[in-house]
Design a protein around this motif. Structure first.
Motif, PDB file in Angstrom:
ATOM      1  N   VAL A  47      -2.513 -35.796  36.089  1.00  0.00           N
ATOM      2  CA  VAL A  47      -2.063 -34.521  36.649  1.00  0.00           C
ATOM      3  C   VAL A  47      -1.129 -34.843  37.812  1.00  0.00           C
ATOM      4  N   ILE A  48       0.111 -34.399  37.721  1.00  0.00           N
ATOM      5  CA  ILE A  48       1.082 -34.629  38.800  1.00  0.00           C
ATOM      6  C   ILE A  48       1.080 -33.390  39.691  1.00  0.00           C
ATOM      7  N   GLY A  49       0.591 -33.538  40.922  1.00  0.00           N
ATOM      8  CA  GLY A  49       0.513 -32.413  41.858  1.00  0.00           C
ATOM      9  C   GLY A  49      -0.931 -32.006  42.084  1.00  0.00           C
ATOM     10  N   ALA A  50      -1.416 -32.197  43.321  1.00  0.00           N
ATOM     11  CA  ALA A  50      -2.807 -31.840  43.656  1.00  0.00           C
ATOM     12  C   ALA A  50      -2.846 -30.593  44.532  1.00  0.00           C
ATOM     13  N   GLY A  51      -2.016 -29.586  44.184  1.00  0.00           N
ATOM     14  CA  GLY A  51      -2.145 -28.257  44.785  1.00  0.00           C
ATOM     15  C   GLY A  51      -3.256 -27.512  44.050  1.00  0.00           C
ATOM     16  N   LEU A  52      -3.373 -26.209  44.306  1.00  0.00           N
ATOM     17  CA  LEU A  52      -4.490 -25.463  43.708  1.00  0.00           C
ATOM     18  C   LEU A  52      -4.433 -25.490  42.181  1.00  0.00           C
ATOM     19  N   ALA A  53      -3.228 -25.392  41.598  1.00  0.00           N
ATOM     20  CA  ALA A  53      -3.119 -25.372  40.134  1.00  0.00           C
ATOM     21  C   ALA A  53      -3.560 -26.706  39.539  1.00  0.00           C
ATOM     22  N   GLY A  54      -3.053 -27.815  40.087  1.00  0.00           N
ATOM     23  CA  GLY A  54      -3.408 -29.135  39.561  1.00  0.00           C
ATOM     24  C   GLY A  54      -4.895 -29.414  39.740  1.00  0.00           C
ATOM     25  N   LEU A  55      -5.443 -29.046  40.903  1.00  0.00           N
ATOM     26  CA  LEU A  55      -6.872 -29.286  41.156  1.00  0.00           C
ATOM     27  C   LEU A  55      -7.739 -28.457  40.211  1.00  0.00           C
ATOM     28  N   THR A  56      -7.327 -27.201  39.979  1.00  0.00           N
ATOM     29  CA  THR A  56      -8.108 -26.330  39.094  1.00  0.00           C
ATOM     30  C   THR A  56      -8.107 -26.878  37.673  1.00  0.00           C
ATOM     31  N   CYS A  57      -6.919 -27.265  37.207  1.00  0.00           N
ATOM     32  CA  CYS A  57      -6.798 -27.816  35.855  1.00  0.00           C
ATOM     33  C   CYS A  57      -7.646 -29.092  35.743  1.00  0.00           C
TER      34      CYS A  57
ATOM     35  N   ARG B  14      -6.845 -38.192  36.358  1.00  0.00           N
ATOM     36  CA  ARG B  14      -6.345 -38.822  37.574  1.00  0.00           C
ATOM     37  C   ARG B  14      -5.198 -37.972  38.114  1.00  0.00           C
ATOM     38  N   LEU B  15      -5.311 -37.551  39.394  1.00  0.00           N
ATOM     39  CA  LEU B  15      -4.241 -36.755  40.005  1.00  0.00           C
ATOM     40  C   LEU B  15      -3.348 -37.644  40.865  1.00  0.00           C
ATOM     41  N   TYR B  16      -2.071 -37.293  40.907  1.00  0.00           N
ATOM     42  CA  TYR B  16      -1.107 -37.997  41.759  1.00  0.00           C
ATOM     43  C   TYR B  16      -0.414 -36.964  42.631  1.00  0.00           C
ATOM     44  N   ASP B  17      -0.323 -37.235  43.935  1.00  0.00           N
ATOM     45  CA  ASP B  17       0.400 -36.308  44.814  1.00  0.00           C
ATOM     46  C   ASP B  17       1.225 -37.094  45.819  1.00  0.00           C
ATOM     47  N   LYS B  18       2.406 -36.571  46.098  1.00  0.00           N
ATOM     48  CA  LYS B  18       3.306 -37.288  47.012  1.00  0.00           C
ATOM     49  C   LYS B  18       2.899 -37.137  48.473  1.00  0.00           C
ATOM     50  N   SER B  19       2.025 -36.164  48.770  1.00  0.00           N
ATOM     51  CA  SER B  19       1.659 -35.905  50.171  1.00  0.00           C
ATOM     52  C   SER B  19       0.497 -36.785  50.616  1.00  0.00           C
ATOM     53  N   ARG B  20       0.156 -36.630  51.916  1.00  0.00           N
ATOM     54  CA  ARG B  20      -0.930 -37.443  52.479  1.00  0.00           C
ATOM     55  C   ARG B  20      -2.303 -36.868  52.170  1.00  0.00           C
TER      56      ARG B  20
ATOM     57  N   ASN C  69      -6.760 -25.391  54.284  1.00  0.00           N
ATOM     58  CA  ASN C  69      -6.850 -26.632  53.517  1.00  0.00           C
ATOM     59  C   ASN C  69      -8.299 -27.013  53.174  1.00  0.00           C
ATOM     60  N   ALA C  70      -9.278 -26.292  53.778  1.00  0.00           N
ATOM     61  CA  ALA C  70     -10.685 -26.569  53.454  1.00  0.00           C
ATOM     62  C   ALA C  70     -10.943 -26.377  51.962  1.00  0.00           C
ATOM     63  N   LEU C  71     -10.271 -25.391  51.361  1.00  0.00           N
ATOM     64  CA  LEU C  71     -10.517 -25.115  49.937  1.00  0.00           C
ATOM     65  C   LEU C  71     -10.042 -26.272  49.051  1.00  0.00           C
ATOM     66  N   PRO C  72      -8.759 -26.675  49.118  1.00  0.00           N
ATOM     67  CA  PRO C  72      -8.358 -27.793  48.247  1.00  0.00           C
ATOM     68  C   PRO C  72      -9.092 -29.092  48.556  1.00  0.00           C
ATOM     69  N   ARG C  73      -9.446 -29.312  49.828  1.00  0.00           N
ATOM     70  CA  ARG C  73     -10.183 -30.554  50.132  1.00  0.00           C
ATOM     71  C   ARG C  73     -11.541 -30.539  49.438  1.00  0.00           C
ATOM     72  N   ALA C  74     -12.184 -29.369  49.426  1.00  0.00           N
ATOM     73  CA  ALA C  74     -13.484 -29.267  48.745  1.00  0.00           C
ATOM     74  C   ALA C  74     -13.298 -29.433  47.234  1.00  0.00           C
ATOM     75  N   LEU C  75     -12.245 -28.818  46.690  1.00  0.00           N
ATOM     76  CA  LEU C  75     -12.021 -28.902  45.238  1.00  0.00           C
ATOM     77  C   LEU C  75     -11.688 -30.327  44.796  1.00  0.00           C
ATOM     78  N   ALA C  76     -11.120 -31.112  45.701  1.00  0.00           N
ATOM     79  CA  ALA C  76     -10.722 -32.486  45.341  1.00  0.00           C
ATOM     80  C   ALA C  76     -11.907 -33.455  45.351  1.00  0.00           C
ATOM     81  N   GLN C  77     -13.035 -33.026  45.937  1.00  0.00           N
ATOM     82  CA  GLN C  77     -14.208 -33.908  46.000  1.00  0.00           C
ATOM     83  C   GLN C  77     -14.612 -34.334  44.592  1.00  0.00           C
ATOM     84  N   GLY C  78     -14.825 -35.611  44.410  1.00  0.00           N
ATOM     85  CA  GLY C  78     -15.301 -36.110  43.119  1.00  0.00           C
ATOM     86  C   GLY C  78     -14.190 -36.362  42.116  1.00  0.00           C
ATOM     87  N   LEU C  79     -12.956 -35.961  42.438  1.00  0.00           N
ATOM     88  CA  LEU C  79     -11.833 -36.225  41.530  1.00  0.00           C
ATOM     89  C   LEU C  79     -11.093 -37.479  41.994  1.00  0.00           C
ATOM     90  N   ALA C  80     -10.459 -38.179  41.058  1.00  0.00           N
ATOM     91  CA  ALA C  80      -9.642 -39.343  41.423  1.00  0.00           C
ATOM     92  C   ALA C  80      -8.254 -38.835  41.806  1.00  0.00           C
TER      93      ALA C  80
END
Ligand SMILES: Cc1cc2nc3c(=O)[nH]c(=O)nc-3n(C[C@H](O)[C@H](O)[C@H](O)COP(=O)(O)OP(=O)(O)OC[C@H]3O[C@@H](n4cnc5c(N)ncnc54)[C@H](O)[C@@H]3O)c2cc1C
Length: 321
Positions: free
Chosen positions: A8-18, A30-36, A94-105
Protein backbone atom coordinates in the motif's frame (compact mmCIF):
# COMPACT_ATOMS: atom_id res chain seq x y z
CA UNK A 1 -3.97 -15.81 -8.33
CA UNK A 2 -4.82 -15.50 -4.64
CA UNK A 3 -3.89 -12.10 -3.25
CA UNK A 4 -1.77 -12.81 -0.20
CA UNK A 5 0.91 -10.10 -0.19
CA UNK A 6 -0.04 -6.45 -0.83
CA UNK A 7 1.89 -3.17 -0.94
CA UNK A 8 0.00 0.00 0.00
CA UNK A 9 1.59 3.28 -1.11
CA UNK A 10 0.40 6.04 1.25
CA UNK A 11 -0.40 5.66 4.97
CA UNK A 12 -3.14 8.31 5.16
CA UNK A 13 -6.63 7.35 6.31
CA UNK A 14 -7.50 5.62 3.00
CA UNK A 15 -4.33 3.51 2.87
CA UNK A 16 -4.57 2.60 6.57
CA UNK A 17 -8.24 1.64 6.24
CA UNK A 18 -7.58 -0.52 3.19
CA UNK A 19 -4.56 -2.13 4.88
CA UNK A 20 -6.46 -2.91 8.09
CA UNK A 21 -9.36 -4.53 6.20
CA UNK A 22 -6.94 -6.68 4.19
CA UNK A 23 -4.85 -7.59 7.25
CA UNK A 24 -8.01 -8.59 9.13
CA UNK A 25 -8.77 -10.99 6.25
CA UNK A 26 -5.34 -12.61 6.64
CA UNK A 27 -3.55 -10.77 3.83
CA UNK A 28 0.08 -9.79 4.45
CA UNK A 29 0.24 -6.00 3.96
CA UNK A 30 3.12 -3.55 3.92
CA UNK A 31 2.55 0.23 3.80
CA UNK A 32 5.05 2.76 2.45
CA UNK A 33 4.87 6.48 3.19
CA UNK A 34 7.21 9.30 2.30
CA UNK A 35 6.54 11.18 5.57
CA UNK A 36 8.01 10.71 9.03
CA UNK A 37 4.72 9.43 10.47
CA UNK A 38 1.42 7.93 9.30
CA UNK A 39 -1.71 10.03 8.74
CA UNK A 40 -1.08 12.13 5.64
CA UNK A 41 -3.36 15.16 5.81
CA UNK A 42 -4.60 14.13 9.30
CA UNK A 43 -1.48 15.76 10.58
CA UNK A 44 -0.42 17.24 13.92
CA UNK A 45 2.61 19.55 13.75
CA UNK A 46 4.66 19.82 16.96
CA UNK A 47 6.25 23.16 17.90
CA UNK A 48 7.77 24.87 20.96
CA UNK A 49 4.31 26.47 21.46
CA UNK A 50 2.60 23.05 21.46
CA UNK A 51 0.90 20.91 18.81
CA UNK A 52 -1.17 22.26 15.90
CA UNK A 53 -3.68 20.29 13.82
CA UNK A 54 -2.87 22.02 10.58
CA UNK A 55 -4.60 19.64 8.12
CA UNK A 56 -8.01 17.99 8.35
CA UNK A 57 -8.73 18.71 12.02
CA UNK A 58 -12.35 17.67 12.51
CA UNK A 59 -15.14 16.08 10.53
CA UNK A 60 -18.78 15.05 10.50
CA UNK A 61 -20.15 11.60 9.62
CA UNK A 62 -22.86 11.85 6.96
CA UNK A 63 -23.51 8.14 6.37
CA UNK A 64 -24.54 5.44 8.85
CA UNK A 65 -21.54 3.15 8.21
CA UNK A 66 -19.04 5.91 8.91
CA UNK A 67 -21.09 7.11 11.91
CA UNK A 68 -20.88 3.59 13.35
CA UNK A 69 -17.11 3.50 12.78
CA UNK A 70 -16.73 6.92 14.42
CA UNK A 71 -18.66 5.63 17.47
CA UNK A 72 -16.24 2.70 17.76
CA UNK A 73 -13.21 5.00 17.48
CA UNK A 74 -14.77 7.27 20.13
CA UNK A 75 -15.36 4.31 22.46
CA UNK A 76 -11.72 3.32 21.95
CA UNK A 77 -10.73 6.79 23.20
CA UNK A 78 -9.19 7.94 19.90
CA UNK A 79 -11.85 10.53 19.00
CA UNK A 80 -13.98 13.05 20.91
CA UNK A 81 -16.72 15.48 19.88
CA UNK A 82 -15.93 19.13 19.25
CA UNK A 83 -19.66 19.92 19.05
CA UNK A 84 -22.88 17.97 18.39
CA UNK A 85 -21.86 17.07 14.84
CA UNK A 86 -18.07 17.12 14.51
CA UNK A 87 -15.29 14.89 15.83
CA UNK A 88 -11.56 15.29 16.36
CA UNK A 89 -8.65 13.19 17.61
CA UNK A 90 -8.01 13.12 21.37
CA UNK A 91 -4.75 14.98 21.95
CA UNK A 92 -4.48 15.83 18.24
CA UNK A 93 -6.03 14.71 14.96
CA UNK A 94 -3.04 12.50 14.29
CA UNK A 95 -4.10 10.29 17.24
CA UNK A 96 -6.51 8.48 14.91
CA UNK A 97 -4.05 7.41 12.17
CA UNK A 98 -1.40 6.58 14.77
CA UNK A 99 -3.86 4.23 16.48
CA UNK A 100 -4.94 2.72 13.14
CA UNK A 101 -1.30 2.07 12.19
CA UNK A 102 -0.69 -0.04 15.32
CA UNK A 103 0.12 -3.61 14.37
CA UNK A 104 0.61 -2.81 10.67
CA UNK A 105 3.98 -2.91 8.90
CA UNK A 106 4.52 0.74 7.93
CA UNK A 107 7.78 1.78 6.30
CA UNK A 108 8.16 5.55 6.71
CA UNK A 109 10.50 8.06 5.02
CA UNK A 110 10.12 6.04 1.83
CA UNK A 111 8.91 7.87 -1.27
CA UNK A 112 7.90 5.40 -3.95
CA UNK A 113 8.89 6.44 -7.48
CA UNK A 114 7.42 3.56 -9.50
CA UNK A 115 5.55 0.26 -9.51
CA UNK A 116 7.45 -2.22 -11.70
CA UNK A 117 6.71 -5.74 -13.02
CA UNK A 118 8.46 -8.49 -11.06
CA UNK A 119 7.47 -11.36 -13.39
CA UNK A 120 4.57 -13.85 -13.22
CA UNK A 121 2.07 -11.01 -12.82
CA UNK A 122 3.63 -9.76 -9.60
CA UNK A 123 4.93 -6.29 -8.69
CA UNK A 124 7.80 -4.62 -6.92
CA UNK A 125 8.33 -1.02 -5.87
CA UNK A 126 11.18 1.36 -6.63
CA UNK A 127 11.87 4.25 -4.25
CA UNK A 128 13.44 7.62 -5.03
CA UNK A 129 16.30 6.82 -2.62
CA UNK A 130 17.84 3.35 -2.19
CA UNK A 131 15.86 1.43 0.48
CA UNK A 132 17.50 -1.70 1.92
CA UNK A 133 15.42 -4.82 1.23
CA UNK A 134 12.84 -3.10 -1.01
CA UNK A 135 14.02 -4.82 -4.20
CA UNK A 136 13.49 -8.23 -2.55
CA UNK A 137 9.84 -7.50 -1.70
CA UNK A 138 7.47 -8.92 -4.33
CA UNK A 139 3.73 -8.25 -4.14
CA UNK A 140 0.62 -9.89 -5.65
CA UNK A 141 -1.19 -6.54 -5.68
CA UNK A 142 -0.46 -2.85 -5.15
CA UNK A 143 -2.73 -0.16 -3.69
CA UNK A 144 -2.05 3.50 -4.49
CA UNK A 145 -3.56 5.65 -1.70
CA UNK A 146 -2.23 9.15 -2.45
CA UNK A 147 -3.80 12.38 -3.83
CA UNK A 148 -4.85 12.23 -7.51
CA UNK A 149 -1.98 14.35 -8.83
CA UNK A 150 0.55 12.09 -7.06
CA UNK A 151 -1.29 8.91 -8.10
CA UNK A 152 -1.09 9.55 -11.86
CA UNK A 153 2.70 8.98 -12.23
CA UNK A 154 2.57 5.91 -9.95
CA UNK A 155 -0.23 4.42 -12.06
CA UNK A 156 1.87 4.40 -15.25
CA UNK A 157 1.71 0.58 -15.24
CA UNK A 158 -2.11 0.73 -15.26
CA UNK A 159 -2.87 3.36 -17.94
CA UNK A 160 -6.67 3.00 -17.72
CA UNK A 161 -6.55 3.78 -13.99
CA UNK A 162 -4.18 6.71 -14.57
CA UNK A 163 -6.52 8.16 -17.22
CA UNK A 164 -9.50 7.88 -14.86
CA UNK A 165 -7.71 9.85 -12.14
CA UNK A 166 -5.95 12.41 -14.38
CA UNK A 167 -8.88 14.91 -14.63
CA UNK A 168 -9.26 15.23 -10.84
CA UNK A 169 -7.86 18.44 -9.35
CA UNK A 170 -7.06 19.09 -5.70
CA UNK A 171 -7.37 22.58 -4.25
CA UNK A 172 -4.39 24.03 -2.37
CA UNK A 173 -4.52 25.63 1.08
CA UNK A 174 -2.09 28.01 2.73
CA UNK A 175 -2.24 27.45 6.50
CA UNK A 176 -0.81 29.50 9.36
CA UNK A 177 -0.13 28.08 12.83
CA UNK A 178 0.21 30.85 15.42
CA UNK A 179 0.38 31.14 19.22
CA UNK A 180 0.07 34.13 21.57
CA UNK A 181 1.01 34.44 25.26
CA UNK A 182 -2.56 35.51 26.15
CA UNK A 183 -5.99 34.46 24.85
CA UNK A 184 -7.33 36.68 22.04
CA UNK A 185 -10.68 38.51 22.25
CA UNK A 186 -12.57 36.20 19.86
CA UNK A 187 -16.37 35.91 20.00
CA UNK A 188 -16.12 32.29 18.86
CA UNK A 189 -13.46 29.57 18.61
CA UNK A 190 -14.19 29.12 14.89
CA UNK A 191 -14.44 32.17 12.63
CA UNK A 192 -15.39 31.98 8.96
CA UNK A 193 -15.03 35.47 7.46
CA UNK A 194 -17.44 36.18 4.60
CA UNK A 195 -14.74 37.88 2.51
CA UNK A 196 -10.97 38.28 2.30
CA UNK A 197 -8.23 35.67 2.14
CA UNK A 198 -9.30 33.62 5.19
CA UNK A 199 -11.64 30.64 4.85
CA UNK A 200 -11.45 29.76 8.52
CA UNK A 201 -9.67 30.62 11.76
CA UNK A 202 -9.93 27.94 14.43
CA UNK A 203 -8.69 27.89 18.01
CA UNK A 204 -6.67 24.72 18.46
CA UNK A 205 -5.46 24.56 22.07
CA UNK A 206 -8.90 24.17 23.72
CA UNK A 207 -9.82 20.96 21.88
CA UNK A 208 -10.03 17.61 23.75
CA UNK A 209 -6.75 16.44 25.29
CA UNK A 210 -4.57 19.15 23.74
CA UNK A 211 -1.24 19.76 25.45
CA UNK A 212 -0.96 22.92 27.55
CA UNK A 213 2.34 24.79 27.26
CA UNK A 214 3.54 27.23 29.93
CA UNK A 215 3.48 30.81 28.65
CA UNK A 216 1.14 30.00 25.75
CA UNK A 217 -2.34 31.54 26.12
CA UNK A 218 -3.81 30.32 22.85
CA UNK A 219 -3.00 28.56 19.58
CA UNK A 220 -4.90 29.27 16.36
CA UNK A 221 -4.87 27.63 12.93
CA UNK A 222 -5.75 29.90 9.99
CA UNK A 223 -6.69 28.44 6.58
CA UNK A 224 -6.75 30.61 3.47
CA UNK A 225 -9.50 30.18 0.87
CA UNK A 226 -8.73 27.85 -2.06
CA UNK A 227 -8.76 30.80 -4.50
CA UNK A 228 -6.40 32.93 -2.44
CA UNK A 229 -4.13 29.91 -1.90
CA UNK A 230 -4.05 29.13 -5.63
CA UNK A 231 -3.34 32.77 -6.54
CA UNK A 232 -0.51 32.92 -3.99
CA UNK A 233 0.77 29.37 -4.35
CA UNK A 234 4.40 30.41 -4.87
CA UNK A 235 4.39 33.44 -2.57
CA UNK A 236 7.16 33.51 0.08
CA UNK A 237 5.91 32.00 3.39
CA UNK A 238 6.78 35.22 5.30
CA UNK A 239 4.50 37.22 3.02
CA UNK A 240 1.67 34.67 3.40
CA UNK A 241 2.12 34.76 7.18
CA UNK A 242 1.79 38.55 7.33
CA UNK A 243 -1.25 38.66 5.03
CA UNK A 244 -3.17 35.93 6.86
CA UNK A 245 -2.35 37.35 10.31
CA UNK A 246 -3.57 40.77 9.13
CA UNK A 247 -6.79 39.16 7.88
CA UNK A 248 -7.21 37.37 11.22
CA UNK A 249 -6.81 40.68 13.09
CA UNK A 250 -9.46 42.22 10.79
CA UNK A 251 -11.82 39.28 11.47
CA UNK A 252 -11.34 39.75 15.23
CA UNK A 253 -11.69 43.53 14.90
CA UNK A 254 -8.45 44.17 16.81
CA UNK A 255 -4.88 45.17 16.12
CA UNK A 256 -3.21 41.81 16.71
CA UNK A 257 -0.25 41.53 19.05
CA UNK A 258 2.81 39.91 17.52
CA UNK A 259 2.50 36.11 17.93
CA UNK A 260 5.07 34.28 20.05
CA UNK A 261 5.19 31.58 17.37
CA UNK A 262 3.95 31.66 13.77
CA UNK A 263 4.64 29.38 10.81
CA UNK A 264 3.04 29.12 7.36
CA UNK A 265 2.54 25.75 5.66
CA UNK A 266 1.47 25.18 2.06
CA UNK A 267 -0.77 22.22 1.27
CA UNK A 268 -0.43 21.81 -2.47
CA UNK A 269 -3.15 19.09 -2.50
CA UNK A 270 -5.52 19.88 0.37
CA UNK A 271 -9.08 19.05 -0.63
CA UNK A 272 -10.93 17.65 -3.66
CA UNK A 273 -13.89 19.83 -4.68
CA UNK A 274 -15.18 17.41 -7.33
CA UNK A 275 -14.34 13.81 -6.42
CA UNK A 276 -15.07 10.86 -8.69
CA UNK A 277 -18.36 9.08 -8.10
CA UNK A 278 -16.79 5.57 -8.18
CA UNK A 279 -15.94 4.19 -4.71
CA UNK A 280 -12.35 3.39 -5.78
CA UNK A 281 -10.42 2.12 -8.82
CA UNK A 282 -9.49 -1.57 -9.13
CA UNK A 283 -7.97 -3.27 -12.16
CA UNK A 284 -8.48 -6.95 -11.33
CA UNK A 285 -6.40 -8.29 -14.23
CA UNK A 286 -3.34 -6.26 -13.17
CA UNK A 287 -4.20 -6.34 -9.44
CA UNK A 288 -3.52 -2.63 -9.06
CA UNK A 289 -5.96 -0.38 -7.25
CA UNK A 290 -6.30 3.19 -6.04
CA UNK A 291 -8.31 4.78 -3.24
CA UNK A 292 -8.54 8.00 -1.25
CA UNK A 293 -10.59 11.18 -1.02
CA UNK A 294 -10.37 11.47 -4.83
CA UNK A 295 -13.16 8.83 -4.92
CA UNK A 296 -16.53 8.05 -3.38
CA UNK A 297 -18.47 11.29 -3.97
CA UNK A 298 -21.56 10.52 -1.97
CA UNK A 299 -24.12 12.82 -0.36
CA UNK A 300 -22.46 15.31 1.95
CA UNK A 301 -19.42 13.15 2.77
CA UNK A 302 -16.32 15.28 3.42
CA UNK A 303 -12.79 14.23 2.52
CA UNK A 304 -12.11 12.23 5.68
CA UNK A 305 -15.29 10.18 5.32
CA UNK A 306 -14.61 9.63 1.60
CA UNK A 307 -11.05 8.47 2.31
CA UNK A 308 -12.37 5.90 4.81
CA UNK A 309 -15.20 4.72 2.53
CA UNK A 310 -12.86 4.46 -0.44
CA UNK A 311 -10.15 2.52 1.42
CA UNK A 312 -12.76 0.08 2.70
CA UNK A 313 -14.36 -0.26 -0.77
CA UNK A 314 -11.03 -1.11 -2.38
CA UNK A 315 -10.20 -3.76 0.23
CA UNK A 316 -13.60 -5.36 -0.41
CA UNK A 317 -13.17 -5.23 -4.20
CA UNK A 318 -9.76 -6.90 -3.86
CA UNK A 319 -11.14 -9.67 -1.69
CA UNK A 320 -14.00 -10.27 -4.14
CA UNK A 321 -11.50 -10.83 -6.99
C1 LIG B 1 -5.98 22.21 5.47
C2 LIG B 1 -6.90 21.05 5.31
C3 LIG B 1 -8.17 21.09 5.87
C4 LIG B 1 -9.04 19.99 5.73
N1 LIG B 1 -10.27 20.03 6.32
C5 LIG B 1 -11.07 18.94 6.26
C6 LIG B 1 -12.33 18.90 6.95
O1 LIG B 1 -12.72 19.86 7.62
N2 LIG B 1 -13.08 17.77 6.85
C7 LIG B 1 -12.68 16.69 6.12
O2 LIG B 1 -13.37 15.67 6.07
N3 LIG B 1 -11.50 16.70 5.45
C8 LIG B 1 -10.69 17.79 5.51
N4 LIG B 1 -9.49 17.80 4.85
C9 LIG B 1 -9.21 16.70 3.91
C10 LIG B 1 -8.79 15.41 4.60
O3 LIG B 1 -7.68 15.65 5.44
C11 LIG B 1 -8.44 14.42 3.49
O4 LIG B 1 -9.57 14.26 2.65
C12 LIG B 1 -8.06 13.02 3.99
O5 LIG B 1 -7.20 13.09 5.11
C13 LIG B 1 -7.43 12.28 2.82
O6 LIG B 1 -6.90 11.04 3.22
P1 LIG B 1 -6.14 10.13 2.14
O7 LIG B 1 -5.70 8.91 2.85
O8 LIG B 1 -7.02 9.99 0.94
O9 LIG B 1 -4.89 10.99 1.64
P2 LIG B 1 -3.63 11.57 2.46
O10 LIG B 1 -4.00 11.88 3.86
O11 LIG B 1 -3.08 12.68 1.62
O12 LIG B 1 -2.58 10.36 2.48
C14 LIG B 1 -1.73 10.11 1.40
C15 LIG B 1 -0.39 9.66 1.95
O13 LIG B 1 0.43 9.27 0.84
C16 LIG B 1 1.75 9.67 1.09
N5 LIG B 1 2.41 9.71 -0.23
C17 LIG B 1 2.14 10.50 -1.29
N6 LIG B 1 2.92 10.19 -2.33
C18 LIG B 1 3.71 9.16 -1.92
C19 LIG B 1 4.74 8.39 -2.55
N7 LIG B 1 5.10 8.60 -3.83
N8 LIG B 1 5.36 7.42 -1.83
C20 LIG B 1 5.02 7.19 -0.52
N9 LIG B 1 4.05 7.90 0.11
C21 LIG B 1 3.40 8.86 -0.58
C22 LIG B 1 1.63 11.00 1.81
O14 LIG B 1 2.78 11.27 2.59
C23 LIG B 1 0.38 10.76 2.67
O15 LIG B 1 0.74 10.30 3.97
C24 LIG B 1 -8.61 18.86 5.00
C25 LIG B 1 -7.31 18.81 4.47
C26 LIG B 1 -6.47 19.89 4.62
C27 LIG B 1 -5.07 19.82 4.07
Amino acid sequence: MTISHVAVIGAGLAGLTCARELAAAGVQVRLYDKSRGPGGRLSTRHSPAGPFDHGGADFAASGSDFAQQVSQWTEAGWLAGVDDARHTGVGGMNALPRALAQGLAVQLDTEIAAIEPAGEGRWQLRAHQPVPGLAEQVFDAVVVAVPAEQAVPLLGVAPALAEGVRPVRSEPTWTVMAAWPLALPARSERLQPASGPLREARRDDTRPGRERVAGVGCRWVLHATPDWSANNLDAPPDQVLRRLLDAFGEALGVRLARPAHAVAHRWRYAQVPQPLSEPCSWEATLRIGACGDTWHATGKAEGIERAWLSGRALARAMQAT
